[in-house]
Design a protein around this motif. Structure first.
Motif, PDB file in Angstrom:
ATOM      1  N   GLU A  34       0.836  -1.203   0.000  1.00 52.10           N
ATOM      2  CA  GLU A  34       0.000   0.000   0.000  1.00 52.10           C
ATOM      3  C   GLU A  34       0.872   1.254   0.000  1.00 52.10           C
ATOM      4  N   LYS A  35       1.981   1.217   0.760  1.00 46.56           N
ATOM      5  CA  LYS A  35       2.868   2.392   0.834  1.00 46.56           C
ATOM      6  C   LYS A  35       3.480   2.685  -0.534  1.00 46.56           C
ATOM      7  N   ARG A  36       3.958   1.632  -1.230  1.00 46.37           N
ATOM      8  CA  ARG A  36       4.572   1.825  -2.543  1.00 46.37           C
ATOM      9  C   ARG A  36       3.532   2.284  -3.558  1.00 46.37           C
ATOM     10  N   SER A  37       2.309   1.744  -3.460  1.00 47.33           N
ATOM     11  CA  SER A  37       1.234   2.138  -4.368  1.00 47.33           C
ATOM     12  C   SER A  37       0.934   3.618  -4.238  1.00 47.33           C
ATOM     13  N   HIS A  38       0.844   4.101  -2.986  1.00 45.37           N
ATOM     14  CA  HIS A  38       0.568   5.519  -2.758  1.00 45.37           C
ATOM     15  C   HIS A  38       1.703   6.388  -3.283  1.00 45.37           C
ATOM     16  N   SER A  39       2.953   5.918  -3.124  1.00 42.92           N
ATOM     17  CA  SER A  39       4.104   6.665  -3.628  1.00 42.92           C
ATOM     18  C   SER A  39       4.064   6.746  -5.150  1.00 42.92           C
ATOM     19  N   HIS A  40       3.729   5.631  -5.786  1.00 37.98           N
ATOM     20  CA  HIS A  40       3.618   5.584  -7.243  1.00 37.98           C
ATOM     21  C   HIS A  40       2.539   6.536  -7.740  1.00 37.98           C
ATOM     22  N   LEU A  41       1.382   6.520  -7.091  1.00 32.42           N
ATOM     23  CA  LEU A  41       0.287   7.409  -7.492  1.00 32.42           C
ATOM     24  C   LEU A  41       0.647   8.871  -7.259  1.00 32.42           C
ATOM     25  N   LYS A  42       1.410   9.136  -6.192  1.00 34.92           N
ATOM     26  CA  LYS A  42       1.839  10.516  -5.924  1.00 34.92           C
ATOM     27  C   LYS A  42       2.772  11.002  -7.028  1.00 34.92           C
ATOM     28  N   GLU A  43       3.639  10.148  -7.526  1.00 36.58           N
ATOM     29  CA  GLU A  43       4.535  10.520  -8.619  1.00 36.58           C
ATOM     30  C   GLU A  43       3.735  10.834  -9.883  1.00 36.58           C
ATOM     31  N   LEU A  44       2.737  10.000 -10.172  1.00 36.35           N
ATOM     32  CA  LEU A  44       1.899  10.236 -11.350  1.00 36.35           C
ATOM     33  C   LEU A  44       1.091  11.521 -11.192  1.00 36.35           C
ATOM     34  N   GLU A  45       0.571  11.751  -9.989  1.00 36.90           N
ATOM     35  CA  GLU A  45      -0.182  12.973  -9.717  1.00 36.90           C
ATOM     36  C   GLU A  45       0.703  14.200  -9.906  1.00 36.90           C
ATOM     37  N   ASP A  46       1.898  14.164  -9.356  1.00 35.65           N
ATOM     38  CA  ASP A  46       2.824  15.296  -9.480  1.00 35.65           C
ATOM     39  C   ASP A  46       3.161  15.565 -10.944  1.00 35.65           C
ATOM     40  N   GLU A  47       3.366  14.490 -11.702  1.00 35.26           N
ATOM     41  CA  GLU A  47       3.681  14.621 -13.124  1.00 35.26           C
ATOM     42  C   GLU A  47       2.526  15.266 -13.872  1.00 35.26           C
ATOM     43  N   PHE A  81      -1.398  15.399 -23.022  1.00 37.76           N
ATOM     44  CA  PHE A  81      -1.909  14.217 -22.335  1.00 37.76           C
ATOM     45  C   PHE A  81      -1.233  14.034 -20.969  1.00 37.76           C
ATOM     46  N   PRO A  82      -1.788  14.658 -19.924  1.00 36.59           N
ATOM     47  CA  PRO A  82      -1.187  14.575 -18.584  1.00 36.59           C
ATOM     48  C   PRO A  82      -1.183  13.166 -18.001  1.00 36.59           C
ATOM     49  N   LEU A  83      -2.067  12.285 -18.491  1.00 34.14           N
ATOM     50  CA  LEU A  83      -2.165  10.926 -17.944  1.00 34.14           C
ATOM     51  C   LEU A  83      -1.396   9.912 -18.782  1.00 34.14           C
ATOM     52  N   SER A  84      -0.493  10.376 -19.614  1.00 33.82           N
ATOM     53  CA  SER A  84       0.213   9.491 -20.543  1.00 33.82           C
ATOM     54  C   SER A  84       0.789   8.245 -19.881  1.00 33.82           C
ATOM     55  N   ASN A  85       1.395   8.392 -18.725  1.00 30.69           N
ATOM     56  CA  ASN A  85       2.097   7.276 -18.086  1.00 30.69           C
ATOM     57  C   ASN A  85       1.226   6.489 -17.115  1.00 30.69           C
ATOM     58  N   TRP A  86      -0.041   6.845 -17.018  1.00 36.59           N
ATOM     59  CA  TRP A  86      -0.951   6.123 -16.137  1.00 36.59           C
ATOM     60  C   TRP A  86      -1.433   4.855 -16.836  1.00 36.59           C
ATOM     61  N   THR A  87      -1.814   3.862 -16.042  1.00 30.98           N
ATOM     62  CA  THR A  87      -2.493   2.673 -16.543  1.00 30.98           C
ATOM     63  C   THR A  87      -3.941   2.696 -16.063  1.00 30.98           C
TER      64      THR A  87
END
Length: 302
Positions: free
Chosen positions: A3-16, A185-191
């Motif tokens: 869960e901690k890594r998932s939140h970190s990953h989502l925070k990186e995508l959000e910041d991007e 496309f701000p969500l380019s790297n999202w899945t």
């Protein structure tokens, strides 16, 4: 993934995504956010709210309305616009048909989805838009995998995948000649999974179409289509009441449902994790040819 890594990953995508949006606001004079009422454009709007808080989102939403939308989508769009007091620009495919700009398709597979391109280009030109933020993601489809964050379009609104700018070290080049524009496309790297996990984490409201519900549908070549006034159902296509939901929301004539009992976010995330088909696998418009999406993008599609 913990869960901690998932939140970190989502925070990186959000910041991007927030960084890209702020770059658009800084580099362009008349940007818009393309809004379909689907989950990706909703997440994109949520990022815009964060990017410019406590101020208002500094650009309008633009919806290209085929006239064949699910009613739930339009209702959700209008409530969101009212809640956040944002400007809404609507480009009407019906108006394009009435004015002779495009010709309505006929036959059982008739759809207005391909007609959106002309309406989109006309609306961008009418409002002198120089950058249109879209919710496209590289994992969705092979043509979208070729996109950059800043996707250059020529004076005709067309996309040339061989003529795009390098994007090293998150440096985005928004320079353009008169009449040219960009899709961004701000969500380019999202899945798809990232989108759902972010919606759950942020508790973002989404249309009820995404959750399991009973609906009259019929099967057309392996795709469950909803029974609406817009779909030309053939005699041999029998209506059945099924429990379904939609993984992606588009024109009702070409957006297929999936059989599902996923009625909450946790169940949707579990379902997506085990899915063997992409979310656009039930889109009839993508199956017209092997290069259907790329052909539309070259013509000026989202």
């Amino acid at each position: 993934m913990s869960e901690k890594r998932s939140h970190s990953h989502l925070k990186e995508l959000e910041d991007e995504g927030i960084y890209v949006m702020r770059e658009v606001a800084a580099q362009f004079e008349r940007p818009v956010l393309l809004f379909s009422g689907g989950k990706d454009s909703i997440v994109m709007f949520h990022l815009a709210l964060k990017a410019f808080h406590p101020g208002k989102v500094p650009f309008p939403l633009m919806h290209i309305d085929t006239g064949h939308n699910f009613p739930e989508t339009i209702e959700f769009r209008d409530k969101l616009v009212e809640k956040y007091d944002v400007e809404l620009i609507v480009g009407s495919v019906q108006k394009s048909i009435d004015e002779g700009r495009v010709e309505e398709e006929t036959g059982p597979d008739a759809s207005r989805n391909a007609l959106q391109t002309t309406t989109l280009l006309d609306t961008l030109k009418e409002y002198q838009v120089d950058a249109a933020l879209g919710g496209g993601r590289r994992d969705e489809e092979k043509a979208r995998a070729k996109e950059r964050f800043f996707s250059h379009r020529d004076v005709f609104g067309q996309w040339d995948p061989k003529n795009q700018r390098p994007e090293l070290w998150n440096l985005f080049n928004g320079r353009k000649n008169q009449g040219e524009n960009f899709r961004v496309f701000p969500l380019s790297n999202w899945t798809e999974m990232d989108v759902w996990q972010y919606i759950a984490q942020e508790e973002i409201d989404i249309p009820e179409l995404y959750f399991a519900h009973e609906r009259e549908v019929f099967n057309r070549r392996g795709v469950w289509l909803a029974d609406t006034d817009f779909v030309n159902r053939m005699e041999e296509e029998e209506l059945e009441t099924k429990t379904v939901r939609f993984r992606t929301i588009g024109d009702a004539t070409c957006t297929g449902a999936v059989l599902s009992d996923a009625s909450n976010m946790e169940e949707i995330i579990q379902e997506v994790a085990s899915a063997r088909q992409t979310e656009r696998g039930n889109r009839h418009d993508d199956k017209r040819s092997e290069t259907a999406m790329e052909d539309r993008k070259r013509q000026g599609y989202f």
